[in-house]
Design a protein around this motif. Structure first.
Motif, short mmCIF file in Angstrom:
data_model
loop_
_atom_site.label_atom_id
_atom_site.label_comp_id
_atom_site.label_asym_id
_atom_site.label_seq_id
_atom_site.Cartn_x
_atom_site.Cartn_y
_atom_site.Cartn_z
N PHE A 242 0.83 -1.20 0.00
CA PHE A 242 0.00 0.00 0.00
C PHE A 242 0.87 1.25 0.00
O PHE A 242 2.01 1.25 0.47
N ASP A 243 0.30 2.31 -0.51
CA ASP A 243 0.99 3.60 -0.56
C ASP A 243 0.84 4.29 0.79
O ASP A 243 -0.24 4.78 1.15
N ASN A 244 1.92 4.35 1.55
CA ASN A 244 1.85 4.97 2.88
C ASN A 244 1.63 6.48 2.82
O ASN A 244 1.28 7.10 3.84
N ASP A 245 1.87 7.06 1.66
CA ASP A 245 1.68 8.51 1.53
C ASP A 245 0.27 8.88 1.06
O ASP A 245 -0.05 10.06 0.91
N ASP A 246 -0.56 7.87 0.82
CA ASP A 246 -1.93 8.13 0.38
C ASP A 246 -2.75 8.58 1.59
O ASP A 246 -2.92 7.83 2.55
N PRO A 247 -3.27 9.82 1.58
CA PRO A 247 -4.02 10.32 2.75
C PRO A 247 -5.30 9.53 3.03
O PRO A 247 -5.82 9.55 4.15
N SER A 248 -5.82 8.84 2.00
CA SER A 248 -7.05 8.08 2.22
C SER A 248 -6.80 6.81 3.02
O SER A 248 -7.74 6.15 3.45
N LEU A 249 -5.51 6.46 3.24
CA LEU A 249 -5.16 5.26 4.02
C LEU A 249 -4.58 5.65 5.36
O LEU A 249 -3.54 5.17 5.80
N SER A 250 -5.26 6.58 6.02
CA SER A 250 -4.75 7.11 7.29
C SER A 250 -5.19 6.29 8.49
O SER A 250 -4.83 6.61 9.61
N SER A 251 -5.95 5.22 8.26
CA SER A 251 -6.41 4.41 9.39
C SER A 251 -6.36 2.94 9.01
O SER A 251 -6.34 2.58 7.83
N VAL A 252 -6.33 2.13 10.05
CA VAL A 252 -6.33 0.69 9.83
C VAL A 252 -7.60 0.27 9.11
O VAL A 252 -7.56 -0.58 8.20
N HIS A 253 -8.72 0.85 9.48
CA HIS A 253 -9.99 0.50 8.86
C HIS A 253 -9.96 0.77 7.36
O HIS A 253 -10.46 -0.04 6.56
N ALA A 254 -9.35 1.87 6.95
CA ALA A 254 -9.29 2.21 5.53
C ALA A 254 -8.47 1.18 4.75
O ALA A 254 -8.83 0.76 3.65
N VAL A 255 -7.36 0.78 5.37
CA VAL A 255 -6.51 -0.22 4.72
C VAL A 255 -7.25 -1.54 4.60
O VAL A 255 -7.19 -2.23 3.57
N GLN A 256 -7.96 -1.93 5.66
CA GLN A 256 -8.72 -3.18 5.63
C GLN A 256 -9.79 -3.16 4.53
O GLN A 256 -10.02 -4.17 3.85
N GLU A 257 -10.44 -2.02 4.36
CA GLU A 257 -11.46 -1.91 3.32
C GLU A 257 -10.85 -2.08 1.93
O GLU A 257 -11.44 -2.73 1.05
N ARG A 258 -9.66 -1.49 1.72
CA ARG A 258 -9.00 -1.66 0.42
C ARG A 258 -8.61 -3.13 0.21
O ARG A 258 -8.68 -3.64 -0.91
N ALA A 259 -8.18 -3.80 1.27
CA ALA A 259 -7.82 -5.21 1.16
C ALA A 259 -9.05 -6.06 0.81
O ALA A 259 -8.98 -6.97 -0.01
N ARG A 260 -10.20 -5.73 1.45
CA ARG A 260 -11.43 -6.46 1.12
C ARG A 260 -11.84 -6.21 -0.33
O ARG A 260 -12.30 -7.12 -1.03
N LEU A 261 -11.67 -4.97 -0.78
CA LEU A 261 -12.00 -4.65 -2.17
C LEU A 261 -11.10 -5.43 -3.12
O LEU A 261 -11.56 -5.96 -4.15
N ALA A 262 -9.82 -5.51 -2.77
CA ALA A 262 -8.88 -6.26 -3.61
C ALA A 262 -9.29 -7.73 -3.68
O ALA A 262 -9.24 -8.35 -4.75
N LYS A 263 -9.71 -8.30 -2.57
CA LYS A 263 -10.13 -9.70 -2.55
C LYS A 263 -11.35 -9.90 -3.44
O LYS A 263 -11.41 -10.88 -4.21
N ARG A 264 -12.32 -8.97 -3.37
CA ARG A 264 -13.52 -9.11 -4.20
C ARG A 264 -13.16 -9.06 -5.68
O ARG A 264 -13.70 -9.82 -6.50
#
Length: 316
Positions: free
Chosen positions: A263-285
């Motif tokens: 993941f891009d650590n500089d992406d402001p939309s990934l400022s929380s664990v929950h946001a990262v988890q949502e992107r991971a779930r999206l990737a799985k789908r």
């Protein structure tokens, strides 16, 4: 007809020939048994037939000396029968070796089966051994068998386990010249690494030893093609840099994927664990939409040199 005055000399020579040839037979046969060589067995019987021929000479000499010359052809018939019997037995042994059905090969097969099963007890990643075969080549043996290993092992780990088993078996079986080890995956069992086994996913089916190739069955695509589809799918997700590691397991005609995302650590939309988890779930789908993929296990990979002040890496 041998004259009476020549009988002692002729009889002595024939008896000496019998003794020498019988001694050669016993010495050669001892070496043949020690090295389990059909060639030496045949050579040993050659010496014995020479000794039998000398016995015929002894009988003939005695018959002529006693005025009963018919003993000579009768003894010849007996020797001919002995030669036929020896030829049949030696020939049958050679044919059995060529057909891998000799008694010595059967004994080595039983020993190999026991030794291999004892050795794999020390290999926790090896579940079973199947299709053990032994072939006799001259005085030595070769063998091949299939090791059933944990399905989620890497190719190199499975190969290393096979090499350890091969080396251990060779050490314990004198006379075994070479062993070919085939590695196959366990096709029936409980849940594997969080993913259902082939048996649970597709129901009962043939094991590795009996599975055949059905022309009507569509096989899964090569991993390289699926990797390209996976990378294209996840690259379109905001905040995902790439898929750094993709491991595919082919179980029971289905494909299970382990996927590491960066993941891009500089992406402001990934400022929380929950946001990262949502992107991971999206990737799985998105990955599960790809043909042939039955299940996907997504992990997040963090570079130890990366730092993001708002995300605790230990949370993952």
């Amino acid at each position: 007809v041998v004259g009476i005055k020549n009988v002692p000399l002729a009889l002595s020579a024939a008896l000496l020939s019998v003794a020498v040839k019988e001694a050669l037979y016993r010495a050669t046969m001892a070496v043949a048994v020690k090295h389990d060589s059909q060639v030496l067995v045949a050579n040993a019987w050659h010496h014995r037939t020479d000794a039998a021929s000398s016995v015929v000479a002894v009988v003939g000499i005695c018959g002529c000396a006693m005025g009963v010359p018919v003993l000579d052809p009768l003894a010849g018939l007996v020797v001919a029968g002995m030669i036929l019997k020896a030829g049949y037995e030696v020939g049958l042994g050679a044919v059995r070796e060529l057909a891998d059905s000799s008694r010595s090969a059967h004994v080595m097969l039983e020993r190999s089966n026991q030794v291999v099963r004892d050795v794999i007890k020390s290999e926790p990643q090896v579940y079973d051994v199947q299709n053990i075969r032994v072939r006799k080549i001259g005085p030595e043996y070769t063998s091949d068998f299939s090791l059933i290993v944990k399905p989620t092992l890497s190719v190199s780990s499975a190969h290393a386990a096979g090499e350890r088993v091969r080396a251990a078996v060779l050490r314990q079986l004198p006379g075994m010249r070479e062993i070919l080890v085939h590695v196959d995956v366990e096709n029936h069992g409980p849940v594997i690494g969080g993913l259902p086994s082939a048996a649970a996913a597709s129901g009962p089916g043939p094991g590795p030893a009996t599975a055949g190739v059905d022309s009507a069955v569509t096989l899964p695509r090569p991993q390289a093609e699926m990797e390209a589809d996976i990378r294209n799918a996840v690259s379109a997700i905001p905040g995902v840099l790439n898929a750094s590691h993709i491991v595919a397991h082919y179980l029971g005609g289905l494909v299970f994927v382990h996927l590491d995302l960066r993941f891009d650590n500089d992406d402001p939309s990934l400022s929380s664990v929950h946001a990262v988890q949502e992107r991971a779930r999206l990737a799985k789908r998105e990955v599960l939409k790809i043909p042939d993929i039955h299940e996907c296990d997504v992990h997040m990979e963090l570079d130890v040199n990366d730092h993001h002040p708002q995300i605790d890496k230990n949370a993952f």
